[in-house]
Motif scaffolding. Structure first.
Motif, PDB file in Angstrom:
ATOM      1  N   HIS A 115       0.720  -1.057  -0.136  1.00  0.00           N
ATOM      2  CA  HIS A 115      -0.052  -0.274   0.067  1.00  0.00           C
ATOM      3  C   HIS A 115       0.831   1.353  -0.074  1.00  0.00           C
ATOM      4  O   HIS A 115       0.954   1.933  -0.864  1.00  0.00           O
ATOM      5  CB  HIS A 115      -0.964  -0.100   1.126  1.00  0.00           C
ATOM      6  CG  HIS A 115      -2.002  -1.050   1.080  1.00  0.00           C
ATOM      7  ND1 HIS A 115      -2.912  -1.442   0.481  1.00  0.00           N
ATOM      8  CD2 HIS A 115      -1.883  -2.409   1.645  1.00  0.00           C
ATOM      9  CE1 HIS A 115      -3.492  -2.458   0.356  1.00  0.00           C
ATOM     10  NE2 HIS A 115      -2.919  -3.254   1.208  1.00  0.00           N
ATOM     11  N   GLN A 118       3.075   1.363  -2.953  1.00  0.00           N
ATOM     12  CA  GLN A 118       2.462   1.121  -3.975  1.00  0.00           C
ATOM     13  C   GLN A 118       2.935   1.637  -5.326  1.00  0.00           C
ATOM     14  O   GLN A 118       3.007   1.022  -6.404  1.00  0.00           O
ATOM     15  CB  GLN A 118       1.055   0.638  -3.959  1.00  0.00           C
ATOM     16  CG  GLN A 118       0.320   0.113  -5.164  1.00  0.00           C
ATOM     17  CD  GLN A 118      -1.114  -0.164  -4.764  1.00  0.00           C
ATOM     18  OE1 GLN A 118      -1.659   0.292  -3.743  1.00  0.00           O
ATOM     19  NE2 GLN A 118      -1.798  -1.036  -5.422  1.00  0.00           N
ATOM     20  N   HIS A 121       5.713   0.569  -7.585  1.00  0.00           N
ATOM     21  CA  HIS A 121       5.800  -0.665  -8.203  1.00  0.00           C
ATOM     22  C   HIS A 121       6.265  -0.583  -9.909  1.00  0.00           C
ATOM     23  O   HIS A 121       6.945  -1.540 -10.293  1.00  0.00           O
ATOM     24  CB  HIS A 121       4.420  -1.250  -8.390  1.00  0.00           C
ATOM     25  CG  HIS A 121       4.155  -1.751  -6.708  1.00  0.00           C
ATOM     26  ND1 HIS A 121       3.042  -2.606  -6.529  1.00  0.00           N
ATOM     27  CD2 HIS A 121       4.680  -1.709  -5.718  1.00  0.00           C
ATOM     28  CE1 HIS A 121       2.983  -2.799  -5.279  1.00  0.00           C
ATOM     29  NE2 HIS A 121       3.997  -2.364  -4.632  1.00  0.00           N
ATOM     30  N   ARG A 177       3.776  -7.016  -6.022  1.00  0.00           N
ATOM     31  CA  ARG A 177       3.283  -6.836  -7.469  1.00  0.00           C
ATOM     32  C   ARG A 177       2.871  -8.423  -7.825  1.00  0.00           C
ATOM     33  O   ARG A 177       1.854  -8.660  -8.577  1.00  0.00           O
ATOM     34  CB  ARG A 177       4.167  -6.232  -8.494  1.00  0.00           C
ATOM     35  CG  ARG A 177       3.128  -5.637  -9.732  1.00  0.00           C
ATOM     36  CD  ARG A 177       3.974  -4.918 -10.293  1.00  0.00           C
ATOM     37  NE  ARG A 177       4.971  -5.274 -10.994  1.00  0.00           N
ATOM     38  CZ  ARG A 177       6.540  -4.926 -11.144  1.00  0.00           C
ATOM     39  NH1 ARG A 177       6.583  -3.897 -10.047  1.00  0.00           N
ATOM     40  NH2 ARG A 177       7.166  -5.399 -11.427  1.00  0.00           N
ATOM     41  N   HIS A 181      -0.832  -7.995  -6.541  1.00  0.00           N
ATOM     42  CA  HIS A 181      -1.441  -6.972  -7.298  1.00  0.00           C
ATOM     43  C   HIS A 181      -1.787  -7.391  -8.735  1.00  0.00           C
ATOM     44  O   HIS A 181      -2.525  -6.945  -9.540  1.00  0.00           O
ATOM     45  CB  HIS A 181      -0.600  -5.680  -6.957  1.00  0.00           C
ATOM     46  CG  HIS A 181      -0.886  -4.972  -5.886  1.00  0.00           C
ATOM     47  ND1 HIS A 181      -1.848  -4.485  -5.469  1.00  0.00           N
ATOM     48  CD2 HIS A 181       0.230  -4.773  -4.893  1.00  0.00           C
ATOM     49  CE1 HIS A 181      -1.806  -3.909  -4.353  1.00  0.00           C
ATOM     50  NE2 HIS A 181      -0.402  -4.023  -3.926  1.00  0.00           N
TER      51      HIS A 181
END
Length: 182
Positions: A115, A118, A121, A177, A181
């Motif tokens: 978070h 993020q 990334h 990731r 994600h």
């Protein structure tokens, strides 16, 4: 009226995450092992409510925390960082000589890559730069609060930790990731 996790924007979740991890860091460095575990339990209760779904994120959190803890263990073993807290995780004597608060802290820090960080990334060069600056700065601040003692001269410390965190920031972003994600 309380907001459910869906009520927070992505930016708000990121800010909450960073502030919570910073609070855990203070509890760990200033309060020692007992307070660190109290803080991390509270952290994950708030995290589950306000930020993310732990059942989807535990593998990532544990992976990043294990790598970070292992790196700190290696650095401690080489006497490049000396922990002043004698309440260590001595499950196997002389094998793990890190204070218990380091394990609690790494669990909280690992969530930053889901978070709070993020935004890095898809910006690996920025992640490297942030790592080079932020990594050594946090450990140095910990040394100022007597949580650790530096086992090397200051210039060497900033160079070594800058390089280390310049590698770890994009690595942890990639782990996050790939496991959560994308």
């Amino acid at each position: 009226m309380a907001l459910a996790p869906e009520g927070f924007t992505s930016t708000q979740k990121n800010i909450i995450n960073v502030l919570l991890v910073f609070s855990v860091w203070f509890a760990c460095v200033l309060g020692g092992t007992l307070w660190s575990w109290v803080a991390v339990v509270i952290f994950f209760a708030v995290y589950q409510y306000a930020i993310g779904s732990l059942h989807k994120e535990w593998l990532c959190i544990l992976t990043i925390a294990a790598i970070g803890f292992s790196v700190d263990y290696t650095i401690s073993s080489l006497q490049l960082m000396i922990y002043t807290d004698t309440n260590t995780l001595a499950f196997i004597p002389s094998l793990i000589a890190l204070p218990g608060w380091m394990a609690a802290l790494w669990l909280a820090v690992a969530t930053l890559f889901l978070h709070g960080f993020q935004c890095l990334h898809h910006r690996p060069l920025l992640a490297v730069v942030v790592g080079i600056i932020l990594g050594p700065a946090i450990y140095y601040m910990t040394s100022l609060l007597n949580g650790v003692k530096l086992g090397m001269i200051l210039t060497s410390f900033f160079l070594c930790y800058g390089l280390l965190w310049g590698i770890m920031m994009p690595l942890f972003g990639n782990i996050s990731r790939s496991l959560v994600h994308e």
